[in-house]
Design a protein around this motif. Sequence first.
Motif, PDB file in Angstrom:
ATOM      1  N   MET A 382      -6.142  16.346   9.022  1.00  0.00           N
ATOM      2  CA  MET A 382      -4.686  16.845   8.854  1.00  0.00           C
ATOM      3  C   MET A 382      -4.465  18.234   8.565  1.00  0.00           C
ATOM      4  SD  MET A 382      -2.953  14.123  10.012  1.00  0.00           S
ATOM      5  CE  MET A 382      -4.376  13.891  10.975  1.00  0.00           C
ATOM      6  N   VAL A 383      -5.187  18.787   7.582  1.00  0.00           N
ATOM      7  CA  VAL A 383      -5.056  20.157   7.165  1.00  0.00           C
ATOM      8  C   VAL A 383      -5.782  21.196   7.986  1.00  0.00           C
ATOM      9  CG1 VAL A 383      -4.722  19.555   4.596  1.00  0.00           C
ATOM     10  CG2 VAL A 383      -6.870  20.008   5.436  1.00  0.00           C
ATOM     11  N   GLU A 384      -6.950  20.445   8.728  1.00  0.00           N
ATOM     12  CA  GLU A 384      -7.430  21.268   9.796  1.00  0.00           C
ATOM     13  C   GLU A 384      -6.361  21.553  10.834  1.00  0.00           C
ATOM     14  OE1 GLU A 384     -10.636  18.777  11.163  1.00  0.00           O
ATOM     15  OE2 GLU A 384     -12.195  19.966   9.887  1.00  0.00           O
ATOM     16  N   MET A 385      -5.734  20.593  11.294  1.00  0.00           N
ATOM     17  CA  MET A 385      -4.767  20.819  12.183  1.00  0.00           C
ATOM     18  C   MET A 385      -3.623  21.806  11.748  1.00  0.00           C
ATOM     19  SD  MET A 385      -3.918  16.830  13.428  1.00  0.00           S
ATOM     20  CE  MET A 385      -5.095  15.785  14.043  1.00  0.00           C
ATOM     21  N   ALA A 386      -3.438  21.930  10.226  1.00  0.00           N
ATOM     22  CA  ALA A 386      -2.398  22.825   9.829  1.00  0.00           C
ATOM     23  C   ALA A 386      -2.804  24.105  10.128  1.00  0.00           C
ATOM     24  CB  ALA A 386      -2.180  22.555   8.383  1.00  0.00           C
ATOM     25  N   VAL A 422      -6.924  15.359  17.544  1.00  0.00           N
ATOM     26  CA  VAL A 422      -6.230  14.073  17.470  1.00  0.00           C
ATOM     27  C   VAL A 422      -7.135  12.945  17.991  1.00  0.00           C
ATOM     28  CG1 VAL A 422      -4.269  13.017  18.323  1.00  0.00           C
ATOM     29  CG2 VAL A 422      -3.994  15.576  17.816  1.00  0.00           C
ATOM     30  N   ILE A 423      -7.768  13.108  18.855  1.00  0.00           N
ATOM     31  CA  ILE A 423      -8.736  12.048  19.309  1.00  0.00           C
ATOM     32  C   ILE A 423      -9.496  11.696  18.380  1.00  0.00           C
ATOM     33  CG2 ILE A 423     -10.523  11.395  21.072  1.00  0.00           C
ATOM     34  CD1 ILE A 423      -8.979  13.281  23.001  1.00  0.00           C
ATOM     35  N   THR A 424     -10.139  12.717  17.478  1.00  0.00           N
ATOM     36  CA  THR A 424     -11.044  12.154  16.388  1.00  0.00           C
ATOM     37  C   THR A 424     -10.545  11.631  15.590  1.00  0.00           C
ATOM     38  OG1 THR A 424     -12.203  14.390  17.026  1.00  0.00           O
ATOM     39  CG2 THR A 424     -12.828  13.344  15.298  1.00  0.00           C
ATOM     40  N   VAL A 425      -9.324  12.067  15.113  1.00  0.00           N
ATOM     41  CA  VAL A 425      -8.650  11.248  14.143  1.00  0.00           C
ATOM     42  C   VAL A 425      -8.405   9.812  14.441  1.00  0.00           C
ATOM     43  CG1 VAL A 425      -6.216  11.289  12.636  1.00  0.00           C
ATOM     44  CG2 VAL A 425      -7.525  13.444  13.251  1.00  0.00           C
ATOM     45  N   VAL A 426      -7.883   9.705  15.590  1.00  0.00           N
ATOM     46  CA  VAL A 426      -7.752   8.294  16.281  1.00  0.00           C
ATOM     47  C   VAL A 426      -8.863   7.403  16.311  1.00  0.00           C
ATOM     48  CG1 VAL A 426      -7.269   6.877  18.384  1.00  0.00           C
ATOM     49  CG2 VAL A 426      -5.973   8.978  17.830  1.00  0.00           C
TER      50      VAL A 426
END
Length: 444
Positions: A382-386, A422-426
């Motif tokens: 999540m913080v990577e996305m940030a 996002v795909i990796t998080v899923v």
Amino acid sequence: MIADPLILSIILIAIMFVFLLSSIWIGVSLILTGIVGMLLFDHNLPPVLSVYDKIGDLLAGSLYDAMNSWSLAALPMFILMGEILYKSSISTKLLNGLKPWLAYIPGGLLHVNVAACSLFAAVSGSSAATTATVGKITLDELKKRGYSKELAMGSLAGSGTLGFLIPPSLIMIIYGVMSDVSIGKLFVAGILPGLLMASLYSFYIMYKAKVDPSVLPDVEETFTWTDKLHSLKDLAPIFSLIFVVLGSIYGGFATPTEAAALGVLGSLILAAYFRAINIEVLKNAILNTVKTSVMIGFIIAGAVFLSQVIGFLGIARAMSEFITELGLSPLMLILLIGIMYIILGMILEAVSIVVMTLPIVLPIVVLAGFDPLWFGVFLVFMVEMAQITPPVGFSLFVIQSISDEKIETILKATLPFFIMMVITVVLITFFPGIVFYLPNQMIK
């Protein structure tokens, strides 16, 4: 009299954002938010002392507890290791050593960003240092060779975030200290998800190269086996450093803090071996380490104080009960938390997100049945996305500073790699074994 802890939480969050938007230091903002919360809602506190005595005792105790951590000692050591590698020419040798091995993969040298960021992340622990170091070397070089600058910037933005995921990770150290989760297990748990995300980046680059040959130069660069063997003299010492740092942790020979000290020693030996160290380089590396470490330490101290206030006011307990009463499924809960972090990532940087939200969020996700170790890896994503979401995507600013491109262009280039993230998080959400496999195998 306001007694509802949920209303208290909304008011405290509003106060915190007022301080943050006032350009006050983040650590000071967190401490002031806690003090204002106790002054406004002192009737929620145990009536033993005056509110000012309570503030003084709680502030002194929480600041001491925040900094009195042996695990936290790893933070400045890993930062110093990354600074030495960044300030010396070792990172340049890393890129030059990778070129002959990646030239024949579809996408060619565009894979250098993914490979170099993955390797540099394994010896730096900082996404900012990873993005800046690799970007300064690769962007101009790839453009000169005829590769798509847009794809180069996008792969750099996505791969640069690996500094938070592939150990040693500064965010994982902070999370481990605040959540009382083994930092060694966190490091191990981040390996497979990090490699999975890097692989998805490479697959996308190969796909793009197949469907749009214009992203590649007209003339392919060729390397002989002699070039490949010659490149090993640049790669072998760096791989040795990675092996020493990570191997000592995974083999049980050293704690993360001791491994960090080995990493600093190893980076100094490498810099001396490559004749890339001098007093000026060392002085700048130490100065930057002190600045970064003090900044992060101050933020952690402020966050610990605020979390103590939240506990005293009953906010964390009330939030947990409120979420429980909603009857959300665990997957719906983690989806909402993920969306919250993406939104926060648009206005806050990574360390701030972790230290400000963890005291409230962690009890909720544990109550919902999620393992704190898994959530640590999820939080890192999540913080990577940030790092790559506007308007406060720090990696975007780093790339803009070294590419002289408009932020809109960088955002467009980054979008496909954000989707890969996002795909990796899923995948790790539906298949948590990706996170748990190595910790279960290597650390009993």
